[in-house]
Motif scaffolding. Structure first.
Motif, PDB file in Angstrom:
ATOM      1  N   SER A 114       3.812   6.157  -7.186  1.00  0.00           N
ATOM      2  CA  SER A 114       3.060   7.161  -7.946  1.00  0.00           C
ATOM      3  C   SER A 114       3.798   8.497  -7.947  1.00  0.00           C
ATOM      4  CB  SER A 114       1.662   7.336  -7.356  1.00  0.00           C
ATOM      5  OG  SER A 114       0.911   6.141  -7.454  1.00  0.00           O
ATOM      6  N   VAL A 115       4.275   8.900  -6.778  1.00  0.00           N
ATOM      7  CA  VAL A 115       5.025  10.157  -6.677  1.00  0.00           C
ATOM      8  C   VAL A 115       6.344  10.054  -7.448  1.00  0.00           C
ATOM      9  CG1 VAL A 115       6.163  11.752  -5.083  1.00  0.00           C
ATOM     10  CG2 VAL A 115       3.979  10.700  -4.456  1.00  0.00           C
ATOM     11  N   THR A 116       7.021   8.910  -7.297  1.00  0.00           N
ATOM     12  CA  THR A 116       8.296   8.710  -7.983  1.00  0.00           C
ATOM     13  C   THR A 116       8.128   8.723  -9.491  1.00  0.00           C
ATOM     14  OG1 THR A 116       9.189   7.417  -6.131  1.00  0.00           O
ATOM     15  CG2 THR A 116      10.240   7.129  -8.274  1.00  0.00           C
ATOM     16  N   ALA A 117       7.061   8.066  -9.970  1.00  0.00           N
ATOM     17  CA  ALA A 117       6.807   8.027 -11.417  1.00  0.00           C
ATOM     18  C   ALA A 117       6.565   9.426 -11.964  1.00  0.00           C
ATOM     19  CB  ALA A 117       5.619   7.123 -11.714  1.00  0.00           C
ATOM     20  N   ALA A 118       5.806  10.230 -11.220  1.00  0.00           N
ATOM     21  CA  ALA A 118       5.533  11.604 -11.674  1.00  0.00           C
ATOM     22  C   ALA A 118       6.817  12.434 -11.702  1.00  0.00           C
ATOM     23  CB  ALA A 118       4.502  12.252 -10.761  1.00  0.00           C
ATOM     24  N   ALA A 119       7.620  12.327 -10.639  1.00  0.00           N
ATOM     25  CA  ALA A 119       8.868  13.095 -10.576  1.00  0.00           C
ATOM     26  C   ALA A 119       9.844  12.655 -11.671  1.00  0.00           C
ATOM     27  CB  ALA A 119       9.513  12.924  -9.197  1.00  0.00           C
ATOM     28  N   THR A 120       9.912  11.347 -11.905  1.00  0.00           N
ATOM     29  CA  THR A 120      10.800  10.836 -12.953  1.00  0.00           C
ATOM     30  C   THR A 120      10.331  11.278 -14.328  1.00  0.00           C
ATOM     31  OG1 THR A 120      11.246   8.883 -11.577  1.00  0.00           O
ATOM     32  CG2 THR A 120      11.887   8.759 -13.884  1.00  0.00           C
ATOM     33  N   GLY A 121       9.013  11.324 -14.525  1.00  0.00           N
ATOM     34  CA  GLY A 121       8.467  11.783 -15.795  1.00  0.00           C
ATOM     35  C   GLY A 121       8.831  13.231 -16.080  1.00  0.00           C
ATOM     36  N   VAL A 122       8.732  14.064 -15.064  1.00  0.00           N
ATOM     37  CA  VAL A 122       9.108  15.474 -15.239  1.00  0.00           C
ATOM     38  C   VAL A 122      10.594  15.589 -15.547  1.00  0.00           C
ATOM     39  CG1 VAL A 122       9.304  17.692 -14.071  1.00  0.00           C
ATOM     40  CG2 VAL A 122       7.240  16.321 -13.778  1.00  0.00           C
ATOM     41  N   ALA A 123      11.409  14.812 -14.824  1.00  0.00           N
ATOM     42  CA  ALA A 123      12.856  14.854 -15.041  1.00  0.00           C
ATOM     43  C   ALA A 123      13.227  14.366 -16.435  1.00  0.00           C
ATOM     44  CB  ALA A 123      13.568  13.997 -13.991  1.00  0.00           C
ATOM     45  N   ALA A 124      12.471  13.389 -16.962  1.00  0.00           N
ATOM     46  CA  ALA A 124      12.752  12.842 -18.293  1.00  0.00           C
ATOM     47  C   ALA A 124      12.277  13.765 -19.403  1.00  0.00           C
ATOM     48  CB  ALA A 124      12.092  11.471 -18.442  1.00  0.00           C
TER      49      ALA A 124
ATOM     50  N   CYS B 123       0.827  -1.213   0.000  1.00  0.00           N
ATOM     51  CA  CYS B 123       0.000   0.000   0.000  1.00  0.00           C
ATOM     52  C   CYS B 123       0.862   1.264   0.000  1.00  0.00           C
ATOM     53  CB  CYS B 123      -0.940  -0.012   1.207  1.00  0.00           C
ATOM     54  SG  CYS B 123      -2.288  -1.205   1.054  1.00  0.00           S
ATOM     55  N   TRP B 124       1.840   1.329   0.925  1.00  0.00           N
ATOM     56  CA  TRP B 124       2.635   2.552   0.935  1.00  0.00           C
ATOM     57  C   TRP B 124       3.615   2.611  -0.245  1.00  0.00           C
ATOM     58  CZ3 TRP B 124       7.856   1.945   1.339  1.00  0.00           C
ATOM     59  CH2 TRP B 124       8.382   0.885   2.078  1.00  0.00           C
ATOM     60  N   LEU B 125       3.986   1.440  -0.783  1.00  0.00           N
ATOM     61  CA  LEU B 125       4.826   1.434  -1.970  1.00  0.00           C
ATOM     62  C   LEU B 125       4.074   1.976  -3.184  1.00  0.00           C
ATOM     63  CD1 LEU B 125       6.901  -1.885  -1.961  1.00  0.00           C
ATOM     64  CD2 LEU B 125       7.785   0.452  -2.093  1.00  0.00           C
ATOM     65  N   ALA B 126       2.770   1.645  -3.282  1.00  0.00           N
ATOM     66  CA  ALA B 126       1.969   2.129  -4.404  1.00  0.00           C
ATOM     67  C   ALA B 126       1.927   3.657  -4.407  1.00  0.00           C
ATOM     68  CB  ALA B 126       0.564   1.549  -4.338  1.00  0.00           C
ATOM     69  N   ALA B 127       1.738   4.232  -3.220  1.00  0.00           N
ATOM     70  CA  ALA B 127       1.718   5.687  -3.128  1.00  0.00           C
ATOM     71  C   ALA B 127       3.085   6.281  -3.461  1.00  0.00           C
ATOM     72  CB  ALA B 127       1.288   6.113  -1.732  1.00  0.00           C
TER      73      ALA B 127
ATOM     74  N   GLY C 224      11.323   0.513 -10.137  1.00  0.00           N
ATOM     75  CA  GLY C 224      10.783  -0.841 -10.123  1.00  0.00           C
ATOM     76  C   GLY C 224      11.671  -1.796  -9.346  1.00  0.00           C
ATOM     77  N   ALA C 225      12.992  -1.675  -9.567  1.00  0.00           N
ATOM     78  CA  ALA C 225      13.925  -2.540  -8.841  1.00  0.00           C
ATOM     79  C   ALA C 225      13.875  -2.260  -7.346  1.00  0.00           C
ATOM     80  CB  ALA C 225      15.343  -2.325  -9.370  1.00  0.00           C
ATOM     81  N   GLY C 226      13.763  -0.978  -6.990  1.00  0.00           N
ATOM     82  CA  GLY C 226      13.682  -0.622  -5.570  1.00  0.00           C
ATOM     83  C   GLY C 226      12.418  -1.148  -4.921  1.00  0.00           C
ATOM     84  N   ALA C 227      11.289  -1.068  -5.633  1.00  0.00           N
ATOM     85  CA  ALA C 227      10.014  -1.548  -5.081  1.00  0.00           C
ATOM     86  C   ALA C 227      10.028  -3.056  -4.890  1.00  0.00           C
ATOM     87  CB  ALA C 227       8.875  -1.138  -6.005  1.00  0.00           C
ATOM     88  N   ALA C 228      10.524  -3.784  -5.900  1.00  0.00           N
ATOM     89  CA  ALA C 228      10.585  -5.243  -5.789  1.00  0.00           C
ATOM     90  C   ALA C 228      11.487  -5.659  -4.634  1.00  0.00           C
ATOM     91  CB  ALA C 228      11.085  -5.840  -7.105  1.00  0.00           C
ATOM     92  N   ALA C 229      12.626  -4.989  -4.500  1.00  0.00           N
ATOM     93  CA  ALA C 229      13.554  -5.315  -3.422  1.00  0.00           C
ATOM     94  C   ALA C 229      12.955  -4.982  -2.051  1.00  0.00           C
ATOM     95  CB  ALA C 229      14.867  -4.566  -3.617  1.00  0.00           C
ATOM     96  N   THR C 230      12.136  -3.924  -2.000  1.00  0.00           N
ATOM     97  CA  THR C 230      11.495  -3.568  -0.730  1.00  0.00           C
ATOM     98  C   THR C 230      10.554  -4.670  -0.274  1.00  0.00           C
ATOM     99  OG1 THR C 230      11.627  -1.206  -1.242  1.00  0.00           O
ATOM    100  CG2 THR C 230      10.030  -1.872   0.420  1.00  0.00           C
ATOM    101  N   LEU C 231       9.801  -5.236  -1.188  1.00  0.00           N
ATOM    102  CA  LEU C 231       8.903  -6.345  -0.837  1.00  0.00           C
ATOM    103  C   LEU C 231       9.697  -7.568  -0.396  1.00  0.00           C
ATOM    104  CD1 LEU C 231       6.244  -6.041  -3.697  1.00  0.00           C
ATOM    105  CD2 LEU C 231       6.021  -5.327  -1.303  1.00  0.00           C
ATOM    106  N   ILE C 232      10.802  -7.824  -1.084  1.00  0.00           N
ATOM    107  CA  ILE C 232      11.654  -8.947  -0.683  1.00  0.00           C
ATOM    108  C   ILE C 232      12.236  -8.695   0.700  1.00  0.00           C
ATOM    109  CG2 ILE C 232      13.785 -10.188  -1.210  1.00  0.00           C
ATOM    110  CD1 ILE C 232      13.188  -9.698  -4.170  1.00  0.00           C
TER     111      ILE C 232
END
Length: 363
Positions: free
Chosen positions: A304-314, A297-301, A334-342
């Motif tokens: 979302s913020v990370t994707a928006a910030a990365t999009g602006v940076a790109a 749940c907190w990773l999804a939030a 994506g790698a950070g999120a997967a590793a966080t769950l692990i």
């Protein structure tokens, strides 16, 4: 949904609502640490695209074949090189009959007759400053010449032989490129016949593509001179190599390490609570699912913020493909999120009921 599944989901929801999970703080930590790596990677990729665009717009990717003693380039063959191998565009040039403008009658204006492919190259190397949309005839003027004549795209240039339409004005800066079109008028002509020069843009830059230009020579011709429109930026630009060797190429691996530690720490911070649940006979399997749900749940939030910030940076200042840049930088998140769950799962599995008393003393 089974009773056990509903119990796990309900407990996870209560922990999120009551703040037991500390979801906000972990989400912020993920955005700052992993999101920061993703944004940094996006900006480095943008810089790579900017360098590549500077190389291309300076004409450094344009290969030239010339023989100034005679016209030995077959215009049809040269024009036909466009799209072959890595040649993004090609066209032939030859000197045309000079003209005289009515407001500069004492000076002949240099004229170059070019095949349509050269006009296409001008859009990538000379960055037209003025263009008449849909224009199919007329002449193109170098910006310095247009300024001297007081002319703009769409105007009629009055010459001693009549009027001619100005289809466009192109920039030809003194940045190391061949000055052949620096103060000239360019006229499009059919590709038939022979020409003095053949230009072809190899993009992505490829030194091996230079050999293809020799096929544009007329039979029996000799003494061609192979060169580069602008050699000030080096002979080639390895776009793929620059992307692969960028300083932030290891950002996904770094994000995975950060995510793994973040997931473990988030669980270890609640080790007393988890050991107490295990002591109360809560199966570790269900406890693992509960913690994964909370982390998800907190990773999804955070994502979302990370994707928006990365999009602006790109997007900001990038001449390259946005989606490719965003997706490449997004691999870090994506790698950070997967590793966080692990890391979350590892943290739960590392928690032992028999350590309950020790956890209690360490709180």
């Amino acid at each position: 949904m089974s009773m056990k599944a509903r119990s796990v989901a309900g407990e996870a929801a209560r922990n999120l609502v009551t703040g037991t999970t500390r979801a906000l703080w972990w989400a912020l930590a993920f955005v700052v640490l992993v999101g920061g790596l993703a944004v940094a990677d996006a900006r480095v990729l943008v810089r790579v695209w900017q360098d590549a665009d500077a190389f291309r717009s300076a004409g450094a990717a344009v290969l030239t074949l010339a023989s100034e003693r005679e016209q030995v380039v077959d215009g049809t063959r040269c024009q036909g090189l466009s799209g072959v191998s890595r040649l993004a565009g090609a066209g032939a040039l030859r000197p045309g009959t000079p003209i005289r403008a009515a407001n500069m009658p004492s000076s002949d204006l240099t004229v170059w007759e070019v095949t349509p492919g050269v006009l296409e190259l001008l859009t990538s190397t000379a960055r037209p400053t003025q263009v008449v949309t849909g224009a199919t005839g007329g002449i193109w003027l170098a910006d310095d010449l247009a300024a001297a004549l007081g002319a703009s795209a769409g105007d009629d240039l009055v010459t001693t032989d009549g009027r001619v339409r100005i289809a466009g004005v192109y920039s030809w800066p003194d940045d190391g490129r061949d000055r052949v079109l620096a103060y000239a008028a360019v006229v499009a002509v059919p590709a038939s016949g022979t020409f003095e020069r053949c230009w072809a843009e190899a993009w992505p830059a490829d030194e091996d593509a230079a050999g293809l230009l020799y096929s544009a020579m007329s039979p029996g011709a000799d003494d061609p001179r192979l060169g580069q429109l602008n050699s000030q930026r080096g002979s080639t630009y390895d776009l793929t190599g620059s992307v692969d060797s960028r300083p932030t190429a290891t950002a996904p691996a770094a994000a995975a390490v950060v995510g793994l530690v973040l997931g473990c720490v988030a669980v270890r911070a609640r080790r007393l609570e988890l050991a107490s649940a295990l002591h109360a006979r809560v199966p570790k399997r269900l406890l693992s699912w509960q913690l994964l749900l909370e982390a998800g749940c907190w990773l999804a939030a955070a994502l979302s913020v990370t994707a928006a910030a990365t999009g602006v940076a790109a997007l900001l200042g990038s001449p390259g493909p946005f989606l490719e840049t965003w997706a490449t930088a997004g691999m870090t998140a994506g790698a950070g999120a997967a590793a966080t769950l692990i890391g979350t799962l590892v943290g739960v599995l590392a928690t032992r009921e028999k350590h309950l008393f020790r956890y209690f003393k360490e709180r």
